[in-house]
Design a protein around this motif. Structure first.
Motif, PDB file in Angstrom:
ATOM      1  N   VAL A  43       0.832  -1.211   0.000  1.00  0.00           N
ATOM      2  CA  VAL A  43       0.000   0.000   0.000  1.00  0.00           C
ATOM      3  C   VAL A  43       0.860   1.253   0.000  1.00  0.00           C
ATOM      4  N   ARG A  44       1.916   1.273   0.817  1.00  0.00           N
ATOM      5  CA  ARG A  44       2.770   2.463   0.905  1.00  0.00           C
ATOM      6  C   ARG A  44       3.529   2.707  -0.403  1.00  0.00           C
ATOM      7  N   LEU A  45       3.997   1.630  -1.032  1.00  0.00           N
ATOM      8  CA  LEU A  45       4.656   1.800  -2.327  1.00  0.00           C
ATOM      9  C   LEU A  45       3.681   2.345  -3.358  1.00  0.00           C
ATOM     10  N   ASP A  46       2.469   1.829  -3.348  1.00  0.00           N
ATOM     11  CA  ASP A  46       1.453   2.303  -4.285  1.00  0.00           C
ATOM     12  C   ASP A  46       1.140   3.783  -4.045  1.00  0.00           C
ATOM     13  N   ASP A  47       1.188   4.209  -2.801  1.00  0.00           N
ATOM     14  CA  ASP A  47       0.953   5.625  -2.472  1.00  0.00           C
ATOM     15  C   ASP A  47       1.980   6.523  -3.154  1.00  0.00           C
ATOM     16  N   VAL A  48       3.241   6.102  -3.148  1.00  0.00           N
ATOM     17  CA  VAL A  48       4.289   6.914  -3.781  1.00  0.00           C
ATOM     18  C   VAL A  48       3.991   7.084  -5.265  1.00  0.00           C
ATOM     19  N   MET A  49       3.657   5.975  -5.921  1.00  0.00           N
ATOM     20  CA  MET A  49       3.354   6.045  -7.352  1.00  0.00           C
ATOM     21  C   MET A  49       2.140   6.944  -7.619  1.00  0.00           C
ATOM     22  N   ASP A  50       1.120   6.826  -6.791  1.00  0.00           N
ATOM     23  CA  ASP A  50      -0.078   7.647  -6.971  1.00  0.00           C
ATOM     24  C   ASP A  50       0.242   9.137  -6.862  1.00  0.00           C
ATOM     25  N   LEU A  51       1.158   9.488  -5.968  1.00  0.00           N
ATOM     26  CA  LEU A  51       1.508  10.893  -5.781  1.00  0.00           C
ATOM     27  C   LEU A  51       2.354  11.423  -6.943  1.00  0.00           C
ATOM     28  N   ILE A  52       3.202  10.577  -7.508  1.00  0.00           N
ATOM     29  CA  ILE A  52       3.934  10.992  -8.708  1.00  0.00           C
ATOM     30  C   ILE A  52       2.954  11.229  -9.847  1.00  0.00           C
ATOM     31  N   ASP A  53       2.024  10.297 -10.008  1.00  0.00           N
ATOM     32  CA  ASP A  53       0.995  10.455 -11.034  1.00  0.00           C
ATOM     33  C   ASP A  53       0.150  11.696 -10.758  1.00  0.00           C
ATOM     34  N   GLY A  54      -0.186  11.919  -9.486  1.00  0.00           N
ATOM     35  CA  GLY A  54      -0.990  13.086  -9.132  1.00  0.00           C
ATOM     36  C   GLY A  54      -0.287  14.393  -9.429  1.00  0.00           C
ATOM     37  N   THR A  55       1.024  14.399  -9.306  1.00  0.00           N
ATOM     38  CA  THR A  55       1.786  15.618  -9.591  1.00  0.00           C
ATOM     39  C   THR A  55       1.676  16.009 -11.057  1.00  0.00           C
ATOM     40  N   ILE A  56       1.940  15.067 -11.945  1.00  0.00           N
ATOM     41  CA  ILE A  56       1.895  15.412 -13.372  1.00  0.00           C
ATOM     42  C   ILE A  56       0.456  15.643 -13.817  1.00  0.00           C
TER      43      ILE A  56
ATOM     44  N   GLU B  99      -2.079  31.670  -9.958  1.00  0.00           N
ATOM     45  CA  GLU B  99      -0.787  30.998 -10.070  1.00  0.00           C
ATOM     46  C   GLU B  99      -0.320  30.486  -8.710  1.00  0.00           C
ATOM     47  N   VAL B 100      -0.601  31.262  -7.675  1.00  0.00           N
ATOM     48  CA  VAL B 100      -0.262  30.824  -6.316  1.00  0.00           C
ATOM     49  C   VAL B 100      -0.999  29.535  -5.982  1.00  0.00           C
ATOM     50  N   ILE B 101      -2.289  29.491  -6.305  1.00  0.00           N
ATOM     51  CA  ILE B 101      -3.106  28.307  -6.017  1.00  0.00           C
ATOM     52  C   ILE B 101      -2.581  27.093  -6.793  1.00  0.00           C
ATOM     53  N   LYS B 102      -2.298  27.290  -8.070  1.00  0.00           N
ATOM     54  CA  LYS B 102      -1.804  26.182  -8.900  1.00  0.00           C
ATOM     55  C   LYS B 102      -0.498  25.613  -8.347  1.00  0.00           C
ATOM     56  N   TRP B 103       0.476  26.488  -8.130  1.00  0.00           N
ATOM     57  CA  TRP B 103       1.789  26.016  -7.703  1.00  0.00           C
ATOM     58  C   TRP B 103       1.780  25.478  -6.288  1.00  0.00           C
ATOM     59  N   LYS B 104       0.923  26.032  -5.445  1.00  0.00           N
ATOM     60  CA  LYS B 104       0.810  25.487  -4.082  1.00  0.00           C
ATOM     61  C   LYS B 104       0.367  24.026  -4.147  1.00  0.00           C
ATOM     62  N   GLU B 105      -0.587  23.732  -5.011  1.00  0.00           N
ATOM     63  CA  GLU B 105      -1.054  22.345  -5.178  1.00  0.00           C
ATOM     64  C   GLU B 105       0.072  21.433  -5.674  1.00  0.00           C
ATOM     65  N   VAL B 106       0.815  21.910  -6.653  1.00  0.00           N
ATOM     66  CA  VAL B 106       1.895  21.096  -7.224  1.00  0.00           C
ATOM     67  C   VAL B 106       2.997  20.871  -6.194  1.00  0.00           C
TER      68      VAL B 106
ATOM     69  N   ASN C   3       1.981  18.397  -3.527  1.00  0.00           N
ATOM     70  CA  ASN C   3       1.977  17.016  -3.998  1.00  0.00           C
ATOM     71  C   ASN C   3       3.398  16.469  -4.121  1.00  0.00           C
ATOM     72  N   MET C   4       4.308  17.303  -4.574  1.00  0.00           N
ATOM     73  CA  MET C   4       5.698  16.869  -4.704  1.00  0.00           C
ATOM     74  C   MET C   4       6.315  16.585  -3.335  1.00  0.00           C
ATOM     75  N   GLU C   5       5.984  17.422  -2.367  1.00  0.00           N
ATOM     76  CA  GLU C   5       6.496  17.178  -1.018  1.00  0.00           C
ATOM     77  C   GLU C   5       5.933  15.883  -0.453  1.00  0.00           C
ATOM     78  N   ARG C   6       4.657  15.610  -0.732  1.00  0.00           N
ATOM     79  CA  ARG C   6       4.043  14.374  -0.239  1.00  0.00           C
ATOM     80  C   ARG C   6       4.670  13.145  -0.880  1.00  0.00           C
ATOM     81  N   CYS C   7       5.203  13.277  -2.103  1.00  0.00           N
ATOM     82  CA  CYS C   7       5.920  12.154  -2.730  1.00  0.00           C
ATOM     83  C   CYS C   7       7.078  11.720  -1.852  1.00  0.00           C
TER      84      CYS C   7
END
Length: 204
Positions: free
Chosen positions: A82-95, A171-178, A181-185
């Motif tokens: 599950v934890r490994l799958d979480d990492v992949m999901d967050l990479i996918d979520g970033t792009i 732009e602040v909202i967009k980049w904050k989200e990105v 997500n990258m930090e959560r990866c």
């Protein structure tokens, strides 16, 4: 007598397969942030790897109940998958966020975070690959945590930059989200490291 019965060792191979795909996805993600590949191409390639990881994860989880003797505790097998799958999901979520928000030009901070994700997932591959032998795992887990600390510094700089450069609110909202997500990866890689450490300690 149970100790003499064969254990199903395929779980180690499946975990390795997941980790390698995660590292590959991180490398592909970095190509966008280094202006080497368009977002659509990166999104498609990462999504393919994400589907493959899902399949491997499901295979692992389905197999737990069918395996008479597992090489490590069943709950640890479940947690690690599950934890490994979480990492992949967050990479996918970033792009996916980059694509959804129509971000065309990466920032220098996003480039730094992408490089960090690549480094962290590379350590993840090494840690997972050593799990069968249970030697060398801890050193890679420690390195993952060190990289998380580096990531925290970059992330804090990233958030500070959003409110110091007079950017449009959208732009602040967009980049904050990105950035989030990258930090959560990286944080998710640390969660994998915690599971690996727990397994090693149980069997030491």
């Amino acid at each position: 007598m149970l100790n003499f019965l064969p254990r199903d060792e395929k779980y180690f191979e499946r975990f390795n397969e997941m980790a390698v795909r995660i590292r590959e996805a991180a490398q592909i993600l970095e190509r966008f942030f280094q202006n080497e590949s368009p977002v659509a191409t990166v999104a498609d390639q990462v999504k393919r790897l994400e589907h493959e990881c899902d399949e491997i994860s499901h295979e692992i989880l389905r197999g737990i109940d069918r395996t008479f003797i597992t090489p490590i505790d069943r709950e640890d097998i479940h947690r690690l998958a599950v934890r490994l799958d979480d990492v992949m999901d967050l990479i996918d979520g970033t792009i996916r966020r980059v694509s959804l928000f129509r971000i065309g030009q990466p920032t220098k901070i996003s480039q730094a975070l992408a490089r960090l994700i690549v480094k962290t997932t590379a350590e993840l591959v090494e840690a997972v690959s050593q799990l069968r032998r249970q030697k060398g795992v801890m050193a890679h887990c420690i390195r993952i945590k060190q990289l998380e600390n580096e990531g925290d510094v970059i992330y804090h700089d990233a958030i500070a930059s959003l409110f110091s450069e007079n950017l449009p609110a959208i732009e602040v909202i967009k980049w904050k989200e990105v950035y989030d997500n990258m930090e959560r990866c990286v944080d998710s890689c640390v969660a994998v490291a915690h599971v690996l450490e727990s397994v090693v300690l149980k069997h030491s």
